[in-house]
Design an enzyme around this catalytic site. Structure first.
Site, mmCIF file in Angstrom:
data_model
loop_
_atom_site.group_PDB
_atom_site.id
_atom_site.type_symbol
_atom_site.label_atom_id
_atom_site.label_comp_id
_atom_site.label_asym_id
_atom_site.label_seq_id
_atom_site.Cartn_x
_atom_site.Cartn_y
_atom_site.Cartn_z
ATOM 1 N N GLY A 350 0.793 -1.412 0.173
ATOM 2 C CA GLY A 350 0.030 0.037 -0.043
ATOM 3 C C GLY A 350 0.924 1.284 -0.146
ATOM 4 O O GLY A 350 0.938 1.868 0.811
ATOM 5 N N THR A 351 1.463 1.978 -0.754
ATOM 6 C CA THR A 351 2.292 2.940 -0.916
ATOM 7 C C THR A 351 1.859 4.294 -1.798
ATOM 8 O O THR A 351 0.947 3.839 -2.676
ATOM 9 C CB THR A 351 3.369 2.093 -1.810
ATOM 10 O OG1 THR A 351 3.808 1.199 -1.139
ATOM 11 C CG2 THR A 351 4.778 3.048 -2.115
ATOM 12 N N VAL A 352 2.439 5.300 -1.645
ATOM 13 C CA VAL A 352 2.260 6.316 -2.609
ATOM 14 C C VAL A 352 3.549 6.925 -3.397
ATOM 15 O O VAL A 352 4.531 6.970 -2.520
ATOM 16 C CB VAL A 352 1.557 7.553 -1.904
ATOM 17 C CG1 VAL A 352 0.102 7.299 -1.367
ATOM 18 C CG2 VAL A 352 2.229 8.127 -0.765
#
Length: 532
Positions: A350-352
């Protein structure tokens, strides 16, 4: 730049690239607007990137947070810099401490390493920013105090995590007060986030590592079963590093070195440089097959040899990138059959995600993450700090270079990418999404080098993904049916994913062009590029 098919847009998409002198591209429109505001106030690419990153912790908390890790690759207008702001294991995390587990915990306190994101914000601002540190927080503070309207994509990703995480200490109160994720269009406010960001802004992060917030984290750990304490937080430091690279055709791909998976993308490209992908054709079964096989070989080596570089005693990163070794690995690729790859035997020695670039030539490739969505699920009461679960990246295997140990960095999935041509900057980019990231970097790089596609077309193209078993292959819903059949005939177990599947990453790209940049944003999320 060659013209040819560069301005073709062959894939179904509702996106067009942005052309401007100053650009920022990310997965969330409210965050992109924060970066644009910094440009309007006279800030540079680093200021824009940081305001965007800080805002993302508020408006997209299901994918990143204040309690995560970060990495960056930056071109300052003259040369390249790398930043590793990942945290290390608490001092009490000995192999004996984890002897009660059969495998590394995915959630809870025993997946929480020291968070490094806040240190990245400070380090980048101090060395390269123009605006005062506190000014970078203004958009995020506005959304934290007044709330924001949740988008459908963020709701979907958020709701998928609520059931699993609601039992973790502090999570429900902060991020699921009604027992669910906020609905699309619903205004959400997380009590405590504004106070936390204000403290970080005023103290330049000192409160997080040596002050009030550090004490809150450590107190919560003591009362709910965590190992991390004030000394672990105070000992944290991020590191300026030299990126590692490999040449592919006339491009060079740059990555942050181990303990990250960027080396996997470099290894795969080093193998593919021995093969003729251009002649294999665009979007053909053969082209995809060759890339998949190279990626599988790289993953096999990564799983066997990569960890904190201070503990990679038997096989180093340079051993894995040795051209002779990669040529040897490339010879294992059969153009007609899928393989079951095993680790090779390198000669020992889950990363931006977001990107910003400005009119003075500064370009930054930046990524921050809580790992699996909200991360560990542990949230520090009254602060809005969701702590990541990077400890899940360790292995419990005795003697492995990535075995859990005190003050050690775990294997990391988040990687910023950067392409150069003839030693000059070409494109800052990233493809967020777990093990998809190295695979995404390979797919982006080959499309540009072999097929001269523009950044938006590169992003729009349907993607493949080697599954975590390093055998099965998943493809997107709109993948070429003939290519799917060709992969199956070569022995790949292929799964076609439904539309809106979030497992194929989300790309943001900024490519240098005459007079400015071509910026693109992935249609798989809510964001878009903005510029001025």
């Amino acid at each position: 730049m060659s013209t040819g098919n560069f301005w073709d847009f062959p894939y179904t998409s509702q996106r067009m690239p942005l052309l401007a002198a100053n650009v920022v591209s990310t997965s969330q429109p409210l965050a992109s607007a924060a970066g644009l505001l910094m440009f309007a106030q006279g800030g540079n690419a680093v200021d824009a990137a940081l305001a965007t990153a800080i805002t993302l912790t508020v408006v997209e908390p299901c994918m990143n947070g204040i309690g995560g890790d970060a990495f960056a690759i930056l071109w300052d207008g003259q040369r390249m810099h790398g930043l590793n702001a990942s945290g290390r294991a608490p001092r009490r995390w000995t192999p004996d401490y984890f002897s009660k587990y059969q495998s590394n915990p995915a959630r809870g306190w025993d997946s929480v390493t020291v968070p490094g994101t806040v240190s990245a914000w400070r380090a980048l601002s101090e060395r390269f920013g123009k605006l005062p540190f506190h000014d970078l927080f203004e958009p995020a503070l506005r959304y934290a105090n007044d709330g924001y309207l949740v988008s459908p994509t963020v709701h979907r990703q958020w709701q998928a995590q609520v059931g699993e995480l609601s039992t973790q200490p502090g999570y429900r109160e902060a991020f699921a007060p009604h027992g669910r994720a906020p609905l699309p269009g619903e205004r959400f406010i997380c009590p405590g986030q504004a106070k936390t960001l204000e403290l970080i802004a005023k103290t330049k992060g000192e409160a997080f590592y040596r002050g009030e917030l550090a004490k809150a984290i450590a107190d919560h750990a003591r009362t709910t079963g965590g190992a991390i304490d004030e000394n672990d937080l105070a000992a944290h430091q991020c590191d300026w590093v030299e990126p590692i690279s490999v040449q592919y055709r006339d491009l060079t791909l740059h990555e942050i070195g181990p303990s990250g998976q960027g080396i996997g993308a470099l290894m795969a490209l080093g193998m593919l440089d021995q093969l003729d992908l251009k002649s294999a054709g665009l979007d053909t079964a053969l082209s995809h097959h060759l890339q998949i096989e190279a990626m599988k070989l790289a993953f096999a080596d990564m799983q066997a040899y990569v960890g904190d570089p201070n503990f990679m005693k038997q096989v180093s990163g340079s051993d894995l990138l040795n051209p002779d070794y990669l040529a040897e690995r490339a010879r294992l690729i059969d153009p007609k059959r899928a393989s079951a790859p095993r680790p090779g035997h390198p000669h020992s020695g889950g990363t931006v995600y977001l990107t910003a670039a400005d009119k003075n030539g500064m370009m930054i490739s930046f990524i921050q993450s809580n790992f699996k969505g909200f991360g560990s699920g542990v949230v520090v009461p009254g602060t809005g700090i969701a702590l990541h679960n990077r400890g899940w990246g360790f292995t419990l295997k005795d003697g492995h270079p990535n075995q859990v140990a005190p003050n050690k960095r775990p294997f990391h999935t988040i990687i910023p990418g950067f392409l150069t041509r003839a030693k000059q900057p070409l494109m800052s980019f990233g493809v967020m999404g777990g093990s998809m990231q190295a695979q995404g970097h390979v797919q982006v790089s080959t499309r540009i080098a072999d097929h001269n596609q523009n950044p938006q077309a590169v992003s729009d193209a349907p993607r493949w993904r080697v599954m975590d078993d390093n055998h099965g292959v998943a493809v997107e819903w709109n993948f070429n049916p003939q290519a799917i059949q060709g992969l199956i005939e070569r022995g790949h177990p292929v799964k076609v994913s439904p539309r809106f599947d979030t497992e194929y990453g989300c790309a943001q790209l900024a490519m240098k062009t005459e007079g400015g940049y071509i910026a693109a944003s992935d249609h798989r999320k809510d964001g878009y590029p903005v510029g001025i």
